[in-house]
Design a protein around this motif. Sequence first.
Motif: not given
Length: 488
Positions: A125-131, A148-152, A154-161, A174-178
């Motif tokens: 979540d702390a690195e979500k600015h990169v995404l 856009l595949n996610n490795i949940p 890792a700590g980031l699960d919310l799809l960027p708006r 999109i895979s493995d997102w909320r």
Amino acid sequence: MSGPSSGLRRFFSCFSARSSGVAGATASDSDGDGPHGGEDLISGLPDDVLSSIVSLLPIKEAARTAVLSSQWRRLWASSPLVLDDTDLLLNNPSHVGAVSATVSAAMRAHPGPFRSVSLTCYFSDAEKHVLRRWIRVLAAKGARELVLNNIPWAGLDLLPRALLECRSLQRLRISDWRFHDTSGAPVLPRGAAALPRLRELVLSRTIIQELDLDRVLASSPRLNTLVFVLSAGVPAQVRVSSRSLRCVVFWHSVAEELAVVAAPLLERIIIQTSSSSCGSRRDGSRMRVKIARASVLQALGFLNPNHHELQIGDTVIKDGKKVAPDAVVPSVKILALSVQFGVRSKARMVSCFLQCFPNIETLHVRSIPDRGATSKNGNSEFWKNEIDSVECVKGSINKVVIHGFQWENCEIEFLKSILEGGKVLQKIYILEDKSISVSGGGVNGTLSLLASLSNGIELMILAGQDYGIWTYEVASDLSRNDPFDCLN
């Protein structure tokens, strides 16, 4: 991309080594010895061919072509970017920071447009600015296709708006997102769309609520194909209300209800389930497939009485209940059913479903193993009574495909009833269950019996067939005449 890219890597390495020091030269400029001398055999190809080569190379190799010459530098910059970080991750599994830096550098260096981008998100979540930065670049440089595949974990699960404001996207998986709550999203002007070019949306193991899905559909005026993959129960209800949608796929996915509310262009509803995964809902109840308004629906299935309840208009189709005249869908030409032939109540649903679709031309039937069924339905009278009154069997079905055939008496009697009742039948394909091995006089006698009943009908038996080549990509391919045909 691993197959073609690895071959192209070897191909490119061969020619770039031969042309070392003279990249960009033409055959007429070379004085080398031997049949080819030191000439650059690849740079003389037409630019469109070279551009295709660059686009198929892994991103690091593609970017490195820019150092060969000014011609190659121009080619990489002018070719729509194809970026897949799979190779980078495989080569640097413990250095994701370096992978992230390489992806960011490639995005910055290429002017766009981006033809196809596949990214694996391994951020906390702390690195979500990169995404978020990546998505801004994708939007600014005209990305057309995005995975856009996610490795949940890792700590980031919310799809960027911001992803849903990438107006250039045509295909999105999109895979493995909320999914985020879209209720606070800006209200678009009348007639505007957040995803005006999107044609295909694949939601894999992704959590999305009903209202958010409704908003996504409403903001995608060109969406042709909607696919759910390995999604169980969320959203609970999928309401298909779209003026553009042509295909809906539930691939090992289940909801409380799939309701076709208003879909004037909807041609296909594809439902792939298995007895072991995502067949029924978690509470054991069946998924309701509700068809209200779908005037051009052509293909439907695999309907399974164990997992699905069919409702047409206000009528729920049930065993022993006569189908009302208004509970039919005359546009359907291809129907696929999954049937436990050895269970009488389930087998009866074959005729119930067939009565709802009076103009079927191709019937696919998947045979489900009995697994302790008490009734084999292995008598001709049962199937004669069930099939004899079904109009489409006599008047429109010209092709039948039996999937997973096990040579049970109940299956054979069903086939006999189809052969005897079908007046316009032309082809029967029997795809044997790959897990069984049958031989001997009993099978040969059955074959002789079926052949005697065929009376000029093409009867083909294929051994060891499975569904390995039947994927959701195949099923949703609108260029294929029959989405259930796993033989082509």
